[in-house]
Design an enzyme around this catalytic site. Structure first.
Site, short mmCIF file in Angstrom:
data_model
loop_
_atom_site.label_atom_id
_atom_site.label_comp_id
_atom_site.label_asym_id
_atom_site.label_seq_id
_atom_site.Cartn_x
_atom_site.Cartn_y
_atom_site.Cartn_z
N LYS A 71 0.92 -1.03 -0.03
CA LYS A 71 -0.10 -0.18 0.02
C LYS A 71 1.09 1.15 0.02
O LYS A 71 1.87 1.17 0.81
CB LYS A 71 -1.01 -0.12 1.25
CG LYS A 71 -1.78 1.23 1.33
CD LYS A 71 -2.62 1.00 2.63
CE LYS A 71 -3.52 2.10 3.09
NZ LYS A 71 -4.20 2.12 4.35
N SER A 147 -8.97 2.77 3.88
CA SER A 147 -8.03 3.41 2.78
C SER A 147 -7.04 2.32 2.15
O SER A 147 -6.68 2.75 1.30
CB SER A 147 -6.99 4.47 3.59
OG SER A 147 -6.33 3.69 4.67
N SER A 171 -9.19 0.74 8.20
CA SER A 171 -8.93 0.85 6.73
C SER A 171 -8.21 -0.56 6.40
O SER A 171 -7.89 -0.81 5.03
CB SER A 171 -7.70 1.89 6.73
OG SER A 171 -8.34 3.20 6.65
#
Length: 467
Positions: A71, A147, A171
């Protein structure tokens, strides 16, 4: 076929000579190239470098030859942009791997690139202005969550078996629920954030992964976990490996079922059905499930979390501007981020201290529930997965209108530092996955993994969006 295996099976097939590490990496690259145009999950790649690493010989670790995506937020891959989904950081190229990426590499994993994230992780949907929206593999019109939406979409689409993710308010768990994956948020301090000093936001944010199987999550946590000398805090050291915990019967658990929250948070019937289905499976497995009252108020949790993360946002932006030697330009950050930045610039040290004190009080309030229950169970999301555009950072009013409900059940375990996991639990009326969230006291990841493995056997979920 290699593209059907999880990480554990992939590593075993390579070790047994059933396939080669190069064949596995080439197949993953092909899947990314075939699927990413539609999904926009992967934003930067290092395919040539990855193949060169394979040809040079990989470390003989427990996941040798397994591809992984990282990520693009708070964790750096040397040579790739560390943008955090923000135009302000778009030209910031990482000069070294983060500690977590180094641990993945020592385990024999091969990093293929980085995944999309909302700007600086400040949205429960992955729709940054810099790279554009990521689409949910189950329904491209819908959000993959955030996220860690890019990572979740990539794994759910079968690009890679596992991907790195992080969780500061839900997230990992929110995109896991939206994309039909298993997502465990570890305890505070379980995984080192080095080399990024995040003392304030790090109190609520932690790194791990999204996976299709429980055993993958357990092994990845064994690889990732462990205090780096100098870390400001660390989770309790487990008595056994997380892999062993996932294989162990957790015993008869006392599970507190939370189906409503104070403060007017509305729970949609479909997520409610998902959590009741999970409760039923738990009872069939022999666990004691009783209705419980939520030991916190979402508005108070949100207020404390917002100050801690807002303070860190201001520090991040100001430090970047100092390096660039210029003031903030109009198009550097998105409108919603700008609103937050301007608001939290006015924070005082006393404001931060009060938020830290309130976070500790909330921890004690929630912790008291674990004197009665071993595990707390509730929906991961209070509402079904939204369509893209509902959480629009170009229009801050839409975030304020819709965002709080998306973290109403998840954010409390960031503020308290307690581990929590989203387990797939059925589908909504549009065929999108739903998740049930289970939480334990600090250091209780092993207990959660043992329960998750039971649920995985008793009520198996589809491995990816396509089968």
């Amino acid at each position: 076929m290699a593209d059907r295996w999880d990480a554990v099976a992939t590593a075993a097939a390579i070790a047994d000579g059933e396939t080669s590490d190069r064949a596995v990496i080439e197949a993953a690259i092909a899947r990314i190239e075939n699927s990413n145009g539609e999904l926009n999950a992967v934003i930067h790649t290092r395919f040539d470098e990855a193949l060169a690493e394979v040809d040079a010989g990989l470390p003989d670790g427990p996941l040798r030859g397994v591809p992984v995506l990282v990520k693009d937020l708070g964790t750096e891959v040397a040579g790739l942009p560390a943008s955090g989904g923000s135009r302000l950081f778009a030209e910031d190229i990482a000069t070294r791997d983060s500690e977590l990426v180094q641990r993945y590499r020592r385990a024999g994993m091969v990093v293929l690139g980085t995944t999309n994230t909302p700007e600086l992780g400040l949205n429960a949907s992955t729709e940054p202005a810099l790279y554009g929206p990521t689409h949910n593999p189950w329904s491209p019109a819908h959000s993959p969550g955030g996220s860690s939406g890019g990572s979740a979409a990539a794994v759910s689409a079968g690009m890679v078996p596992v991907a790195h993710a992080s969780d500061g308010g839900g997230s990992i768990r929110i995109p896991s629920a939206a994309c039909g994956l298993f997502g465990l948020k570890p305890s505070r301090g379980r995984v080192s954030p080095a080399p990024r000093p995040t003392t304030l936001s790090g109190l609520v944010s932690v790194h791990h992964a999204v996976t299709t199987t429980v055993r993958d999550s357990a092994l990845l946590l064994d690889i990732a976990a462990g205090r780096l000398p100098g870390d400001a805090y660390a989770a309790p050291v487990p008595a056994d490996s997380f892999t062993a915990c996932a294989r162990r019967d957790p015993g008869r658990l006392r599970i507190g079922l939370i189906t409503s929250l104070p403060g007017g948070v509305a729970v949609h019937p479909e997520p409610l059905r998902a959590v009741l289905d999970a409760a039923r499976v738990c009872e069939e497995l022999g666990h004691e499930v009783t209705e419980a009252t939520a030991p916190y108020r979402p508005d108070e949790v949100g207020a404390a979390s917002a100050v801690l993360m807002g303070a860190d946002l201001v520090v991040q932006v100001d430090a970047r501007l100092d390096r660039l030697g210029r003031p903030l330009a109009d198009d550097d950050i998105e409108p919603f981020t700008r609103v937050l930045y301007e608001h939290y610039r006015a924070l005082t040290g006393a404001d931060v201290s009060r938020a830290l004190r309130r976070a500790q009080e909330i921890g004690w309030e929630v912790g008291a529930a674990f004197t009665t229950y071993d595990v707390l169970l509730g929906p991961t999301l209070a509402q079904p997965t939204p369509r893209l555009g509902v959480l629009d950072t170009r229009r801050p009013e839409t975030i304020y209108e819709h965002a709080a409900v998306h973290s109403a059940f998840t954010s409390v375990y960031n503020v308290t530092g307690m581990p929590a996991m989203s387990v797939p639990s059925g589908y909504d009326g549009e065929g999108l996955p739903l998740g049930a969230q289970f939480a334990a006291d600090l250091g209780g990841e092993g207990l959660l993994l043992g329960l998750a493995a039971q649920l995985e056997r008793a009520a198996p979920w589809r491995v990816t969006a396509h089968g």
